[in-house]
Design an enzyme around this catalytic site. Structure first.
Site, PDB file in Angstrom:
ATOM      1  N   TYR A  69      -1.619  -1.010  10.331  1.00  0.00           N
ATOM      2  CA  TYR A  69      -1.755  -1.266   8.895  1.00  0.00           C
ATOM      3  C   TYR A  69      -0.534  -0.739   8.132  1.00  0.00           C
ATOM      4  CZ  TYR A  69      -3.567  -1.232   4.144  1.00  0.00           C
ATOM      5  OH  TYR A  69      -3.721  -1.438   2.793  1.00  0.00           O
ATOM      6  N   SER A  90       0.858  -1.191   0.000  1.00  0.00           N
ATOM      7  CA  SER A  90       0.000   0.000   0.000  1.00  0.00           C
ATOM      8  C   SER A  90       0.891   1.237   0.000  1.00  0.00           C
ATOM      9  CB  SER A  90      -0.874   0.022   1.256  1.00  0.00           C
ATOM     10  OG  SER A  90      -1.520   1.265   1.386  1.00  0.00           O
TER      11      SER A  90
HETATM   12  P1  NAP Z   1     -11.523  -5.913   0.101  1.00  0.00           P
HETATM   13  O1  NAP Z   1     -12.462  -5.533  -0.986  1.00  0.00           O
HETATM   14  O2  NAP Z   1     -11.966  -5.727   1.533  1.00  0.00           O
HETATM   15  O3  NAP Z   1     -11.063  -7.429  -0.104  1.00  0.00           O
HETATM   16  C1  NAP Z   1     -10.258  -8.064   0.853  1.00  0.00           C
HETATM   17  C2  NAP Z   1     -10.137  -9.545   0.487  1.00  0.00           C
HETATM   18  O4  NAP Z   1      -9.348 -10.198   1.507  1.00  0.00           O
HETATM   19  C3  NAP Z   1     -11.470 -10.246   0.437  1.00  0.00           C
HETATM   20  O5  NAP Z   1     -11.491 -11.144  -0.636  1.00  0.00           O
HETATM   21  C4  NAP Z   1     -11.526 -11.021   1.756  1.00  0.00           C
HETATM   22  O6  NAP Z   1     -12.306 -12.177   1.564  1.00  0.00           O
HETATM   23  C5  NAP Z   1     -10.048 -11.367   1.954  1.00  0.00           C
HETATM   24  N1  NAP Z   1      -9.746 -11.650   3.353  1.00  0.00           N
HETATM   25  C6  NAP Z   1      -9.947 -10.839   4.428  1.00  0.00           C
HETATM   26  N2  NAP Z   1      -9.587 -11.466   5.555  1.00  0.00           N
HETATM   27  C7  NAP Z   1      -9.147 -12.710   5.179  1.00  0.00           C
HETATM   28  C8  NAP Z   1      -8.660 -13.841   5.898  1.00  0.00           C
HETATM   29  N3  NAP Z   1      -8.553 -13.826   7.237  1.00  0.00           N
HETATM   30  N4  NAP Z   1      -8.306 -14.934   5.199  1.00  0.00           N
HETATM   31  C9  NAP Z   1      -8.430 -14.968   3.858  1.00  0.00           C
HETATM   32  N5  NAP Z   1      -8.875 -13.942   3.117  1.00  0.00           N
HETATM   33  C10 NAP Z   1      -9.238 -12.823   3.780  1.00  0.00           C
HETATM   34  O7  NAP Z   1     -10.159  -5.093  -0.001  1.00  0.00           O
HETATM   35  P2  NAP Z   1      -9.196  -4.736  -1.228  1.00  0.00           P
HETATM   36  O8  NAP Z   1      -9.111  -3.290  -1.317  1.00  0.00           O
HETATM   37  O9  NAP Z   1      -9.524  -5.525  -2.430  1.00  0.00           O
HETATM   38  O10 NAP Z   1      -7.815  -5.233  -0.592  1.00  0.00           O
HETATM   39  C11 NAP Z   1      -6.888  -6.046  -1.277  1.00  0.00           C
HETATM   40  C12 NAP Z   1      -5.494  -5.629  -0.870  1.00  0.00           C
HETATM   41  O11 NAP Z   1      -5.254  -4.298  -1.321  1.00  0.00           O
HETATM   42  C13 NAP Z   1      -5.230  -5.619   0.633  1.00  0.00           C
HETATM   43  O12 NAP Z   1      -3.971  -6.209   0.901  1.00  0.00           O
HETATM   44  C14 NAP Z   1      -5.205  -4.148   0.984  1.00  0.00           C
HETATM   45  O13 NAP Z   1      -4.394  -3.873   2.100  1.00  0.00           O
HETATM   46  C15 NAP Z   1      -4.644  -3.558  -0.288  1.00  0.00           C
HETATM   47  N6  NAP Z   1      -4.889  -2.128  -0.503  1.00  0.00           N
HETATM   48  C16 NAP Z   1      -6.167  -1.669  -0.641  1.00  0.00           C
HETATM   49  C17 NAP Z   1      -6.387  -0.300  -0.827  1.00  0.00           C
HETATM   50  C18 NAP Z   1      -7.769   0.277  -0.996  1.00  0.00           C
HETATM   51  O14 NAP Z   1      -7.925   1.512  -0.917  1.00  0.00           O
HETATM   52  N7  NAP Z   1      -8.781  -0.529  -1.268  1.00  0.00           N
HETATM   53  C19 NAP Z   1      -5.291   0.576  -0.858  1.00  0.00           C
HETATM   54  C20 NAP Z   1      -4.012   0.065  -0.716  1.00  0.00           C
HETATM   55  C21 NAP Z   1      -3.818  -1.293  -0.543  1.00  0.00           C
HETATM   56  P3  NAP Z   1     -13.206 -12.959   2.660  1.00  0.00           P
HETATM   57  O15 NAP Z   1     -13.899 -11.926   3.497  1.00  0.00           O
HETATM   58  O16 NAP Z   1     -14.110 -13.799   1.806  1.00  0.00           O
HETATM   59  O17 NAP Z   1     -12.228 -13.785   3.436  1.00  0.00           O
END
Ligand code: NAP
Length: 262
Positions: free
Chosen positions: A155, A142
């Site tokens: 985080y 991130s």
């Molecule tokens: P998201 O829409 O909340 O998706 C998160 C995913 O992680 C879901 O598929 C969830 O699936 C899975 N997950 C959560 N807890 C888990 C666990 N204990 N075991 C296995 N799977 C788990 O978020 P996203 O934005 O796509 O995030 C993806 C990545 O991008 C993350 O690493 C996040 O830190 C990074 N990121 C996001 C942003 C942003 O603004 N969105 C910015 C920078 C970085 P289940 O609930 O089905 O397990």
């Protein structure tokens, strides 16, 4: 992995950036193994991907903070009879608020998912890839990992780990044929902010990217074996400034932005 017909394992595939990765990798003709906790969402995605792209799709339900369930995913990555050519360590959670006010068990689970699971899965994937002389690991970090971030302390620290760790491993594997890349997105429209309890309604629209944009850029960066990739021009400018400014200034600025958005 460009144009590959191999197999990719994507964690956190049930939502957001992970779903975008899974769809785009399948569109390149690669089989996908979808990992997350929500079986129904994974199965619906698997059915859709299989019918659209005609590739093999596996569903692997796992809570990656549970050591036994994590071990099952490690075992799948280490199965030399069914090689995995690309690992996308995408699953991650965030927490928001003053650290001393947050639930320490949730903070610990955040470290278990964002750091421990990522390290163990990377380790499980790399040995067979290095033996074969090809493969890729894409670690989702991130922009928050580039500086201390008040109200996002754990985080930001987990993502600082991911960016640093990934760059070191990238360098270690130079010349092996295995690509290792960290992607550092900024604000991306997914379920992430809501799950983290962050009210993102005051974040201006121009700061946001889509999950599809992030996944497309990240896969291209992995193809080119870039150590670190920041999606989006504005995010790259921000990351550039942050890298040359003193921490004392950037953490105060971050605290100011957080206070104003509350
Ligand atoms: P998201 O829409 O909340 O998706 C998160 C995913 O992680 C879901 O598929 C969830 O699936 C899975 N997950 C959560 N807890 C888990 C666990 N204990 N075991 C296995 N799977 C788990 O978020 P996203 O934005 O796509 O995030 C993806 C990545 O991008 C993350 O690493 C996040 O830190 C990074 N990121 C996001 C942003 C942003 O603004 N969105 C910015 C920078 C970085 P289940 O609930 O089905 O397990």
């Amino acid at each position: 992995m460009a144009g590959s017909t191999g197999t990719a394992l994507v964690t956190g595939a049930s939502a957001g950036i992970g779903t975008a990765f899974a769809r785009q990798i399948a569109a390149r003709g690669s089989g996908v193994i979808l990992v997350a906790r929500d079986r129904e969402r994974l199965q619906a995605l698997a059915d859709d991907i299989a019918s659209r792209h005609g590739v093999a799709v596996e569903v692997l339900v796992a809570d990656l903070t549970d050591p036994a369930q994590l071990a099952a995913v490690e075992a799948r990555l280490g199965d030399r009879a069914r090689p995995v050519d690309l690992l996308v360590n995408n699953a991650g959670i965030g927490t928001f608020g003053r650290f001393c006010d947050l639930d320490v068990e949730t903070e610990t689970r955040e470290i278990a998912l964002n750091v421990v699971a990522l390290v163990r899965l990377t380790h499980a994937a790399l040995a067979p890839m290095v033996e074969r002389g090809r493969g890729g690991v894409l670690n989702v970090s991130s922009l928050a990992g580039g500086q201390p971030t008040p109200a996002n302390a754990t985080y930001a620290a987990t993502k600082a780990f991911v960016t640093s760790f990934t760059q070191s491993v990238h360098e270690e594997l130079r010349g092996t044929g295995v690509h290792v890349t960290a992607v550092c997105p900024g604000f991306t429209r997914t379920e992430f902010q809501e799950r983290a309890g962050f009210d993102s309604s005051k974040v201006p629209g121009f700061l946001w990217q889509t999950a599809e944009e992030v996944a497309t850029g990240a896969l291209a960066a992995l193809d080119h074996n870039r150590a670190v990739y920041v999606p989006g021009t504005l995010n790259r400018v921000t990351a550039g400034f942050v890298s040359v400014l003193p921490d004392a200034l950037t953490r105060r600025a971050a605290a100011f932005i957080v206070e104003r958005s509350e």
